[in-house]
Design a protein around this motif. Structure first.
Motif, PDB file in Angstrom:
ATOM      1  N   GLU A   1     -14.789  27.495   0.632  1.00  0.00           N
ATOM      2  CA  GLU A   1     -14.268  26.152   0.894  1.00  0.00           C
ATOM      3  C   GLU A   1     -13.043  25.868   0.025  1.00  0.00           C
ATOM      4  OE1 GLU A   1     -14.440  22.222   2.633  1.00  0.00           O
ATOM      5  OE2 GLU A   1     -15.311  24.160   3.158  1.00  0.00           O
ATOM      6  N   LYS A   2     -13.114  26.308  -1.256  1.00  0.00           N
ATOM      7  CA  LYS A   2     -11.979  26.082  -2.153  1.00  0.00           C
ATOM      8  C   LYS A   2     -10.751  26.837  -1.668  1.00  0.00           C
ATOM      9  CE  LYS A   2     -12.711  26.268  -6.567  1.00  0.00           C
ATOM     10  NZ  LYS A   2     -13.205  26.745  -7.885  1.00  0.00           N
TER      11      LYS A   2
ATOM     12  N   ALA B   1      -9.241  25.387   1.481  1.00  0.00           N
ATOM     13  CA  ALA B   1      -8.360  24.255   1.187  1.00  0.00           C
ATOM     14  C   ALA B   1      -7.011  24.740   0.695  1.00  0.00           C
ATOM     15  CB  ALA B   1      -9.020  23.365   0.132  1.00  0.00           C
TER      16      ALA B   1
ATOM     17  N   GLN C   1      -5.721  25.058  -8.976  1.00  0.00           N
ATOM     18  CA  GLN C   1      -6.928  25.208  -8.178  1.00  0.00           C
ATOM     19  C   GLN C   1      -7.607  26.553  -8.391  1.00  0.00           C
ATOM     20  OE1 GLN C   1      -5.343  23.229  -4.224  1.00  0.00           O
ATOM     21  NE2 GLN C   1      -7.531  23.503  -4.145  1.00  0.00           N
TER      22      GLN C   1
ATOM     23  N   GLN D   1      -8.544  19.436  -7.210  1.00  0.00           N
ATOM     24  CA  GLN D   1      -9.418  19.769  -6.079  1.00  0.00           C
ATOM     25  C   GLN D   1     -10.239  18.553  -5.646  1.00  0.00           C
ATOM     26  OE1 GLN D   1      -9.823  23.104  -4.502  1.00  0.00           O
ATOM     27  NE2 GLN D   1     -10.527  21.593  -3.016  1.00  0.00           N
TER      28      GLN D   1
ATOM     29  N   ASN E   1      -9.940  16.858  -1.922  1.00  0.00           N
ATOM     30  CA  ASN E   1     -11.110  16.722  -1.046  1.00  0.00           C
ATOM     31  C   ASN E   1     -11.346  15.265  -0.650  1.00  0.00           C
ATOM     32  OD1 ASN E   1     -11.375  19.449  -1.535  1.00  0.00           O
ATOM     33  ND2 ASN E   1     -13.595  19.368  -1.762  1.00  0.00           N
TER      34      ASN E   1
ATOM     35  N   ASN F   1     -11.025  13.941   3.069  1.00  0.00           N
ATOM     36  CA  ASN F   1     -12.208  13.303   3.660  1.00  0.00           C
ATOM     37  C   ASN F   1     -11.842  11.964   4.294  1.00  0.00           C
ATOM     38  OD1 ASN F   1     -14.621  14.789   3.573  1.00  0.00           O
ATOM     39  ND2 ASN F   1     -15.685  13.068   2.651  1.00  0.00           N
TER      40      ASN F   1
ATOM     41  N   GLY G   1     -17.438  19.709   1.494  1.00  0.00           N
ATOM     42  CA  GLY G   1     -16.361  19.030   0.776  1.00  0.00           C
ATOM     43  C   GLY G   1     -16.865  18.125  -0.330  1.00  0.00           C
TER      44      GLY G   1
ATOM     45  N   VAL H   1     -17.058  18.342  -4.547  1.00  0.00           N
ATOM     46  CA  VAL H   1     -16.648  17.259  -5.450  1.00  0.00           C
ATOM     47  C   VAL H   1     -17.749  16.992  -6.482  1.00  0.00           C
ATOM     48  CG1 VAL H   1     -16.196  14.768  -5.582  1.00  0.00           C
ATOM     49  CG2 VAL H   1     -15.075  16.131  -3.826  1.00  0.00           C
TER      50      VAL H   1
END
Length: 624
Positions: free
Chosen positions: A380-381, A384, A466, A517, A521, A525, A586, A590
């Motif tokens: 996911e990281k 992104a 990141q 990050q 996110n 979102n 996401g 976080v």
């Protein structure tokens, strides 16, 4: 985040297995006690509910009684007004009234009064002169010449229009009276009045609902010895000694028993204007309301008695059926519970055999799930980051393309200038034009290359942050500006606004990659979920530092989060975009970054159509 408690109380399982049937009796006794307690509670609730239903049913019946009574009175008032209208159109009657010709009025009105009395229960018929003296009473011809002072006549005289209302007479009865002023050529010539004793409406109401109606009238308002007159006018009997200071009027075929007599005296003593009382022991209920005359005076009470024995019998039958059903359910439940205990007693040993084998498999499964979860979060990281790469590449393409176009234009102008110089055709005007266009083109090339450099620089810093979990000192506003700039490809086709409220000189020593990050996110979102149905969203980021703690409040005015998702929003794989590309990682990322990487805390608040608000707090080493 997956948290599974592997602790198993083996001692309890061992005891339960060894006890065998020994625990069955205590459990059955406990079941019986709990059931008896539940039965008592249910019976108490059912009994009260049954009484409330009976009371509600009777209350509704009383409301229907008074509504029916009022409707009948209103219906009679309309009939009287219609009759008065037709009488006022009869030229012969108008002529006799104008001339105060009593004999002619007698001749004309006798058949009319007879018909009105027969069909519409009219009991009073007057012809009244302009000075309000009686010319003729059709219901009492021997009485004439007296002056009428009733409020209905007074109101009709004042308004020059029909006046209708209930008025109380000295004979102890209510009469619905309607008075109409009569005019010829706009000149008042007298009044016509119709009236109805309401006894037949009361009798009709009693018959319709199978009830008893009793009227209590202040004894000071009626003449002495009015029993015969009341009976003649209404068909109801009266008693001056039954209730102190009141005249009691009731149906002639209904004797007032001790219960009714006692409650009539209680009603008289009551300070309440109206009320409802149930006497379940005697099988009766009654309701009382004030009796109000035409001008609003309270002159007595109107009491309705009804028999509730049938309703109570139905209630008792229902309760008996409920008790029988509950007892049957107890027997069935007891047998089933005993059978289940025997089956469970036999199966516990089998479950214990399987338990220890399943524990090792469960540990391996959990380990694999955690590993898979970590891989998905890492993907996911980098997903992104990949989106940032694609977006920035597309964004950089525009200024570079404009720079190439401008440099090509400048090259063409240089070629033209060179040819003119070689041919010795170069003029001062051409040179001046070239210089001007060259300056403009150079500025275009410079501004677009600078714009591309800024994008690349911002992306480079965000990408480095990141991909790193290292602490460093950084300017917070600059970091957020770089993040927002890197998200420009997602924002430029919308009218979304991002407001950052933070001290421009604030620098902290923390993990910039985690913070960037988190912000990426949250903004993505909002764009994907919160602003799904709008093109003009607004995001506000408020940042403060106090007591070596960093406080970030993130708000948007999007559509908010459904209530069923709020408690699970930080769990992995929770998404409202299932099947539409949403991974549900996401907000979980976080949460992990805040609580693990930054050692902080995050709280979320949201309501549907009122956006979201997140409070993020984490400790920092120093600020500058």
């Amino acid at each position: 985040m997956i948290e599974i408690d592997m602790a198993v109380n083996n001692k309890f399982i061992h005891w339960l297995t060894q006890s065998g049937g020994g625990i069955r009796v205590p459990l059955l006794i406990t079941f019986s006690v709990l059931w008896l307690f539940s039965f008592a509670v249910l019976f108490f609730i059912s009994y009260n509910n049954a009484n409330e239903l009976v009371q509600q049913s009777i209350s509704e019946k009383f409301e229907e009684v008074f509504l029916f009574y009022d409707e009948k009175i209103a219906e009679q008032a309309k009939i009287q007004e219609l009759a008065l209208f037709h009488l006022s159109q009869n030229e012969a009657i108008l002529s006799a009234l104008q001339a105060s010709d009593r004999s002619k009025l007698i001749t004309l009105s006798k058949p009319i009064f007879k018909e009105l009395n027969k069909t519409n229960f009219i009991t009073h018929f007057y012809f009244i002169a302009v000075d309000k003296t009686v010319i003729y009473r059709a219901h009492a011809p021997q009485r004439m010449g007296d002056i009428i002072t009733r409020e209905t006549l007074k109101r009709a005289s004042e308004n020059n229009y029909v006046a209708s209302g209930m008025e109380f007479g000295v004979l102890g009865t209510f009469t619905l009276r309607s008075v109409k002023p009569v005019f010829i050529n706009a000149k008042l010539i007298g009044y016509i009045e119709l009236g109805m004793e309401i006894g037949h409406v009361i009798r009709q109401t009693e018959h319709q609902f199978n009830i008893d109606i009793v009227e209590l009238i202040d004894i000071n308002l009626v003449n002495n010895n009015v029993k015969e007159a009341i009976y003649k006018l209404t068909g109801r009997v009266s008693d001056e000694a039954l209730v102190s200071d009141y005249l009691t009027i009731h149906a002639r075929n209904k004797e007032l028993d001790t219960f009714r007599r006692t409650n009539l005296n209680e009603v008289v003593k009551s300070i309440l204007v109206s009320g409802l009382k149930f006497e379940f022991d005697n099988g009766y209920a009654f309701m009382y309301q004030p009796i109000i005359d035409f001008v609003g005076n309270n002159i007595g009470k109107f009491i309705v008695f009804t028999d509730v024995s049938l309703a109570l019998e139905k209630r008792n039958n229902s309760l008996q059926q409920a008790i029988a059903f509950l007892l049957l359910m107890f027997v069935v439940g007891f047998l089933i519970f005993n059978f289940v205990l025997v089956v469970i007693d036999n199966q516990i040993k089998n479950y214990q055999k399987d338990l220890f084998g399943q524990r090792s498999n469960l540990k391996a499964t959990i380990k694999q799930l955690k590993s898979t979860q970590a891989q998905l979060i890492e993907k996911e990281k980098f997903a992104a980051l990949g989106n940032l790469v694609a977006g920035v590449a597309h964004e950089v393409n525009t200024p570079i393309g404009m720079g190439v176009t401008a440099s090509t234009f400048l090259q063409d102008r240089i070629t033209e200038l060179k040819l003119a110089f070689e041919r010795e055709e170069l003029t001062a005007k051409q040179l001046e034009k070239f210089v001007k266009e060259g300056q403009e083109t150079s500025q275009i090339i410079f501004s677009n290359l600078a714009r591309a450099a800024d994008l690349v620089s911002s992306f480079k810093q965000v990408a480095v942050d990141q991909s790193s979990d290292q602490h460093r000192k950084f300017n917070v506003v600059k970091l957020i500006d770089e993040v927002i700039l890197s998200l420009r490809p997602h924002l430029k086709k919308t009218n979304h606004q991002i407001h950052v409220n933070c001290d421009k000189n604030l620098s902290i020593d923390s993990i910039p990659g985690a913070l960037s990050q988190i912000i990426i996110n949250l903004i993505m979102n909002s764009i994907i979920h919160g602003f799904e149905q709008t093109n003009e969203g607004e995001v506000t980021i408020d940042i403060t530092v106090k007591d070596n703690h960093f406080y970030l409040n993130y708000k948007d005015n999007g559509k908010g989060i459904p209530e069923e998702f709020i408690s699970r929003v930080f769990e992995p794989f929770v998404t409202t975009k299932r099947g539409e590309g949403g991974t549900g990682l996401g907000m979980h990322l976080v949460y992990n970054l805040v609580t693990q990487a930054l050692d902080g805390d995050v709280r979320l608040y949201s309501q549907v159509d009122n956006g979201v608000s997140l409070d993020i707090t984490f400790p920092i080493q120093n600020t500058g």
